[in-house]
Design a protein around this motif. Structure first.
Motif: not given
Length: 318
Positions: A195-202, A206-207, A248-254
């Motif tokens: 799990t992960i919180a959106f705030g941490e993802l920020l 991002l992609v 490819a490691g560019v970023g995370a996505a929602v």
């Protein structure tokens, strides 16, 4: 003798051409007579003459004209509300009469959020269109709040929205579960976290989808509540491309869980978002007036009777 009984009833003079209502609605939508004339295939002179005749027929000034464009007066805004209802009823008349004669067609205007547009609707509407050859669909993507606003103003017939918006004034039917998840590169050091919180993802690059997409606008609104602005390295038009860049490691996505599962790729890891707003339900919404229209009701019944196979994938993890 009763004077009221001898008073002749006044005959209503119906002098408003439906095409003039269509033209007037185009002026409101485009903000200028020139753009509206082009949209309905009229010359500027012809459009101006028809709008002047419409003002004469209603007995009121409907537009304030300037070099910057045309904006409705109070009377114009009142006419616009009625015009939308009249034009919608006429569309419904065409649809219902199509079964009695050839050549008449109708169009149902459907607005939906990103999850519905990309995942649920394509297969759902295919069955409807097959069984209703006399009805066309105008399907457009927008944010849930904007979809309800268009529904309220008569610019749409049905809206598929997420349940975070207020549907008090509408007929709303639960349709599908819509869970948003985080997709991360497997190379990122996340241990065995699930799990992960959106705030941490920020905190990460991002992609995402284009900034005007419904999902992007929704996520930007969630980020702004904590005073944050998402940092996107790249924006793409589809979830399949986003998954490839995450791998490819560019970023995370929602994205919707169904999209993450459908386009899964080696090198990605899916984490559940802990934010309450990430678990949503899609609703099929109509106004009470829209629900009385045969074509609108037929589309709503078709959507509610069919659960798209793609969303069912979200219940299978592997």
């Amino acid at each position: 003798m009763n004077a009221m009984a001898t008073t002749p009833r006044r005959t209503v003079d119906y002098r408003i051409d439906p095409f003039d209502l269509h033209l007037f609605s185009a002026v409101i939508a485009h903000g200028s007579i020139t753009a509206a004339a082009e949209a309905v295939n009229l010359s500027l002179a012809a459009a101006s003459a028809r709008l002047k005749a419409l003002e004469d027929a209603t007995g009121a000034r409907l537009l304030n004209r300037s070099k910057a464009g045309a904006v409705p007066t109070d009377a114009g805004r009142a006419l616009a509300r009625h015009a939308n209802r009249v034009l919608t009823e006429l569309e419904s008349l065409h649809v219902e009469m199509a079964s009695f004669g050839r050549g008449l067609r109708g169009t149902v205007r459907l607005l939906c959020n990103t999850a519905a547009m990309s995942e649920a609707l394509p297969r759902s509407v295919a069955r409807f269109l097959y069984h209703h050859p006399e009805i066309d669909l105008d399907v457009r993507e927008t944010a849930s709040d904007a979809a309800l606003d268009a529904l309220r103003r008569g610019f749409a017939d049905i809206a598929v929205v997420a349940d975070h918006v207020d549907t008090t004034d509408f007929i709303a039917h639960p349709w599908l579960d819509d869970r948003l998840v985080a997709l991360l590169p497997r190379s990122w050091p996340m241990g065995r976290r699930r799990t992960i919180a959106f705030g941490e993802l920020l905190e990460h690059a991002l992609v995402g989808l284009p900034c005007d997409s419904g999902l992007s606008r929704f996520l930007a609104a969630q980020a702004s509540r904590s005073g944050r602005i998402p940092r996107h390295r790249v924006r793409l038009s589809g979830f399949d491309g986003m998954v490839q860049l995450v791998a490819a490691g560019v970023g995370a996505a929602v994205m919707p869980e169904s999209a993450a599962l459908r386009f899964r790729a080696d090198g990605t890891r899916m984490l559940t978002l802990t934010d309450r707003w990430a678990s949503r339900k899609l609703l099929v919404c109509m106004t009470s007036q829209g629900a009385d229209l045969a074509a609108v009701r037929a589309l709503a019944d078709s959507l509610l009777s069919l659960k798209p196979p793609l969303l069912a994938l979200a219940k299978v993890r592997g």
